[in-house]
Write a protein that holds these residues in place. Structure first.
Motif, PDB file in Angstrom:
ATOM      1  N   ALA A  71      46.546  51.914  84.046  1.00  0.00           N
ATOM      2  CA  ALA A  71      45.367  51.412  85.915  1.00  0.00           C
ATOM      3  C   ALA A  71      44.831  50.456  85.863  1.00  0.00           C
ATOM      4  O   ALA A  71      43.952  50.348  86.802  1.00  0.00           O
ATOM      5  N   VAL A  72      43.904  49.738  84.366  1.00  0.00           N
ATOM      6  CA  VAL A  72      43.096  48.697  84.012  1.00  0.00           C
ATOM      7  C   VAL A  72      43.975  47.887  84.728  1.00  0.00           C
ATOM      8  O   VAL A  72      42.974  46.910  85.798  1.00  0.00           O
ATOM      9  N   ALA A  73      45.067  47.308  84.321  1.00  0.00           N
ATOM     10  CA  ALA A  73      45.982  46.226  84.839  1.00  0.00           C
ATOM     11  C   ALA A  73      46.486  46.386  87.020  1.00  0.00           C
ATOM     12  O   ALA A  73      46.274  44.944  86.993  1.00  0.00           O
ATOM     13  N   GLU A  74      46.157  47.374  87.706  1.00  0.00           N
ATOM     14  CA  GLU A  74      46.225  47.348  89.376  1.00  0.00           C
ATOM     15  C   GLU A  74      45.112  46.694  89.516  1.00  0.00           C
ATOM     16  O   GLU A  74      44.834  46.619  90.744  1.00  0.00           O
ATOM     17  N   ARG A  75      44.246  46.670  88.819  1.00  0.00           N
ATOM     18  CA  ARG A  75      42.369  46.387  89.350  1.00  0.00           C
ATOM     19  C   ARG A  75      42.330  44.990  89.169  1.00  0.00           C
ATOM     20  O   ARG A  75      41.095  44.640  89.416  1.00  0.00           O
ATOM     21  N   TYR A  76      42.635  44.532  87.506  1.00  0.00           N
ATOM     22  CA  TYR A  76      41.931  43.758  86.812  1.00  0.00           C
ATOM     23  C   TYR A  76      43.384  42.659  86.160  1.00  0.00           C
ATOM     24  O   TYR A  76      44.066  43.023  85.719  1.00  0.00           O
ATOM     25  N   PRO A  77      42.515  41.207  86.307  1.00  0.00           N
ATOM     26  CA  PRO A  77      43.344  40.477  85.109  1.00  0.00           C
ATOM     27  C   PRO A  77      43.244  41.657  83.817  1.00  0.00           C
ATOM     28  O   PRO A  77      42.319  41.253  83.170  1.00  0.00           O
ATOM     29  N   VAL A  78      44.599  40.857  83.246  1.00  0.00           N
ATOM     30  CA  VAL A  78      44.784  41.912  81.865  1.00  0.00           C
ATOM     31  C   VAL A  78      45.468  40.218  80.999  1.00  0.00           C
ATOM     32  O   VAL A  78      45.929  40.220  81.241  1.00  0.00           O
ATOM     33  N   VAL A  79      45.171  40.539  79.350  1.00  0.00           N
ATOM     34  CA  VAL A  79      45.714  39.810  78.363  1.00  0.00           C
ATOM     35  C   VAL A  79      45.780  41.072  77.240  1.00  0.00           C
ATOM     36  O   VAL A  79      45.392  41.609  76.579  1.00  0.00           O
ATOM     37  N   LEU A  80      46.613  40.228  76.399  1.00  0.00           N
ATOM     38  CA  LEU A  80      47.185  40.976  75.519  1.00  0.00           C
ATOM     39  C   LEU A  80      46.942  40.385  74.315  1.00  0.00           C
ATOM     40  O   LEU A  80      47.668  38.864  73.904  1.00  0.00           O
ATOM     41  N   HIS A  81      47.135  40.692  73.571  1.00  0.00           N
ATOM     42  CA  HIS A  81      46.161  40.253  72.650  1.00  0.00           C
ATOM     43  C   HIS A  81      46.214  41.006  71.087  1.00  0.00           C
ATOM     44  O   HIS A  81      45.861  42.046  70.568  1.00  0.00           O
ATOM     45  N   GLY A  82      48.106  40.538  70.341  1.00  0.00           N
ATOM     46  CA  GLY A  82      47.724  41.269  69.137  1.00  0.00           C
ATOM     47  C   GLY A  82      46.935  40.742  67.807  1.00  0.00           C
ATOM     48  O   GLY A  82      46.618  39.324  67.590  1.00  0.00           O
ATOM     49  N   VAL A  83      47.600  42.092  66.997  1.00  0.00           N
ATOM     50  CA  VAL A  83      47.104  41.468  65.238  1.00  0.00           C
ATOM     51  C   VAL A  83      48.157  42.197  64.173  1.00  0.00           C
ATOM     52  O   VAL A  83      47.694  42.067  63.109  1.00  0.00           O
ATOM     53  N   SER A  84      49.156  42.183  65.118  1.00  0.00           N
ATOM     54  CA  SER A  84      50.440  41.539  63.642  1.00  0.00           C
ATOM     55  C   SER A  84      52.041  41.240  63.458  1.00  0.00           C
ATOM     56  O   SER A  84      52.961  41.989  63.467  1.00  0.00           O
ATOM     57  N   LEU A  85      51.578  40.727  64.596  1.00  0.00           N
ATOM     58  CA  LEU A  85      52.775  39.578  65.112  1.00  0.00           C
ATOM     59  C   LEU A  85      52.279  38.851  63.654  1.00  0.00           C
ATOM     60  O   LEU A  85      53.912  38.739  62.971  1.00  0.00           O
ATOM     61  N   SER A  86      51.827  38.699  62.771  1.00  0.00           N
ATOM     62  CA  SER A  86      52.592  37.901  61.189  1.00  0.00           C
ATOM     63  C   SER A  86      52.975  36.900  61.459  1.00  0.00           C
ATOM     64  O   SER A  86      54.005  36.532  60.893  1.00  0.00           O
ATOM     65  N   ILE A  87      52.322  35.741  61.913  1.00  0.00           N
ATOM     66  CA  ILE A  87      53.252  34.488  62.847  1.00  0.00           C
ATOM     67  C   ILE A  87      53.228  33.582  61.511  1.00  0.00           C
ATOM     68  O   ILE A  87      54.200  32.566  61.151  1.00  0.00           O
ATOM     69  N   GLY A  88      52.604  33.979  60.200  1.00  0.00           N
ATOM     70  CA  GLY A  88      52.425  33.016  58.732  1.00  0.00           C
ATOM     71  C   GLY A  88      53.068  33.614  57.716  1.00  0.00           C
ATOM     72  O   GLY A  88      53.779  32.897  56.471  1.00  0.00           O
ATOM     73  N   SER A  89      53.892  34.968  57.854  1.00  0.00           N
ATOM     74  CA  SER A  89      54.595  35.566  57.068  1.00  0.00           C
ATOM     75  C   SER A  89      55.558  35.122  57.042  1.00  0.00           C
ATOM     76  O   SER A  89      56.590  34.528  57.758  1.00  0.00           O
ATOM     77  N   THR A  90      56.624  35.030  54.919  1.00  0.00           N
ATOM     78  CA  THR A  90      57.397  34.922  54.377  1.00  0.00           C
ATOM     79  C   THR A  90      58.708  35.550  55.860  1.00  0.00           C
ATOM     80  O   THR A  90      59.862  35.617  54.838  1.00  0.00           O
ATOM     81  N   ASP A  91      58.305  37.212  55.642  1.00  0.00           N
ATOM     82  CA  ASP A  91      59.375  38.309  56.382  1.00  0.00           C
ATOM     83  C   ASP A  91      59.570  37.437  57.385  1.00  0.00           C
ATOM     84  O   ASP A  91      59.168  36.899  58.275  1.00  0.00           O
ATOM     85  N   PRO A  92      61.263  37.706  57.748  1.00  0.00           N
ATOM     86  CA  PRO A  92      61.495  37.673  59.115  1.00  0.00           C
ATOM     87  C   PRO A  92      61.045  38.627  60.511  1.00  0.00           C
ATOM     88  O   PRO A  92      60.063  39.126  59.938  1.00  0.00           O
ATOM     89  N   LEU A  93      60.665  37.474  61.316  1.00  0.00           N
ATOM     90  CA  LEU A  93      60.703  38.306  62.449  1.00  0.00           C
ATOM     91  C   LEU A  93      60.501  39.184  62.455  1.00  0.00           C
ATOM     92  O   LEU A  93      62.097  39.998  62.741  1.00  0.00           O
TER      93      LEU A  93
END
Length: 314
Positions: A58-80
């Motif tokens: 509903a918010v995305a229908e009225r406003y621009p929205v951005v998604l902001h992640g906290v668990s991508l772990s781009i620097g980990s040595t685990d596989p993506l």
């Protein structure tokens, strides 16, 4: 192959936004407040098929929205985590965010999530590792990834590159964009006993798509990035300098604990307009000369990290 720079150039200048938090859901849906855009924490909605997801739609229908992640772990040595990326891509396909962002950090290892944004050693090896992973994420999502500078509480003695230069080279290698968190700059520089102006002087502003503002807690010997109060004056002054250098990047207020009413949050982010219009009077930044917070900046000391190397801890 890097995502073309044109992909970043095409991203919209969204104005002033707020983090989308559940305590404000009813007010937003009922009143459609005058705010330019909202940023949603990806993980809060990826696995929800109930009310939170409905509210985000509903918010995305009225406003621009951005998604902001906290668990991508781009620097980990685990596989993506391809399952995570698939769920993120599905959410993006439904919400159609202006962009997707996450942090220059790692969040866990061996499949375990610490739910914290942990610092990377800023080495050439780390840069190659993170660049390869950003390439894969961008290819999977079909869009440029926007990377945020985290708040940090240690520096590794093995560091070979400054954080601004690391981010500059990461952008050059991958075509990614940057989310400049001004509060994180202040927090990290205070904790390390370094100059936030020197940090900004070296920062690749031509890659900045978005900026963050937030509050912090000064504990005397260190500062913690808490997001539980108004933006501090020193951070506002840094913002005035930085925003002018971006050419007008989208700016968002994060408030994640002891969250006040939506009206109070809007008043706080609206303060940014005064700083956007201010003409900097000096090249000095808060923190260059000793002030109330700088006077208590600790001397750094060395502690071993988990790999047996030595880290500088502030």
């Amino acid at each position: 192959m890097a995502v073309p720079d044109l992909a970043l150039a095409d991203l919209p200048a969204l104005g002033l936004g707020l983090g989308l938090r559940n305590v404000h859901f009813d007010t937003i849906l009922r009143e459609s407040p005058r705010i330019d855009w909202f940023e949603a924490i990806s993980e809060n909605f990826m696995d929800s098929h109930g009310r939170p997801r409905m509210v985000l739609r509903a918010v995305a229908e009225r406003y621009p929205v951005v998604l902001h992640g906290v668990s991508l772990s781009i620097g980990s040595t685990d596989p993506l985590d391809l399952d995570y990326l698939a769920r993120l891509k599905a959410l993006a396909g439904e919400i159609r965010p202006a962009w997707i962002s996450d942090h220059l950090c790692w969040t866990g290892i061996m499949g375990l999530n610490t739910h914290d944004l942990l610092p990377l050693p800023l080495t050439h090896e780390s840069l190659r590792h993170v660049s390869a992973r950003v390439h894969k994420v961008q290819e999977f999502l079909g869009r440029p990834l926007i990377i945020e500078n985290p708040s940090t509480y240690i520096r590794f003695a093995s560091d070979e590159i400054s954080e601004p230069e690391f981010l500059r080279q990461l952008c050059q290698a991958t075509g990614c964009g940057l989310l400049l968190d001004v509060n994180n700059v202040y927090v990290s520089c205070f904790n390390a006993g370094t100059d936030p102006m020197a940090y900004l002087d070296a920062f690749p502003f031509d890659r900045v798509v978005q900026m963050h503002l937030a509050g912090h807690q000064n504990c005397g010997t260190h500062i913690i990035d808490t997001h539980d109060g108004p933006v501090r004056d020193a951070v506002w002054e840094l913002f005035a300098m930085a925003w002018n250098r971006t050419g007008g990047a989208a700016t968002l207020l994060e408030w994640d604990d002891r969250i006040p009413s939506l009206d109070e949050c809007i008043v706080e982010i609206e303060k940014a307009r005064d700083y956007m219009q201010a003409v900097p009077q000096s090249t000095d930044m808060p923190g260059r000369d000793p002030g109330p917070e700088r006077l208590s900046t600790p001397a750094a000391f060395l502690v071993p990290d988990a790999m047996g190397s030595v880290a500088e801890h502030a």
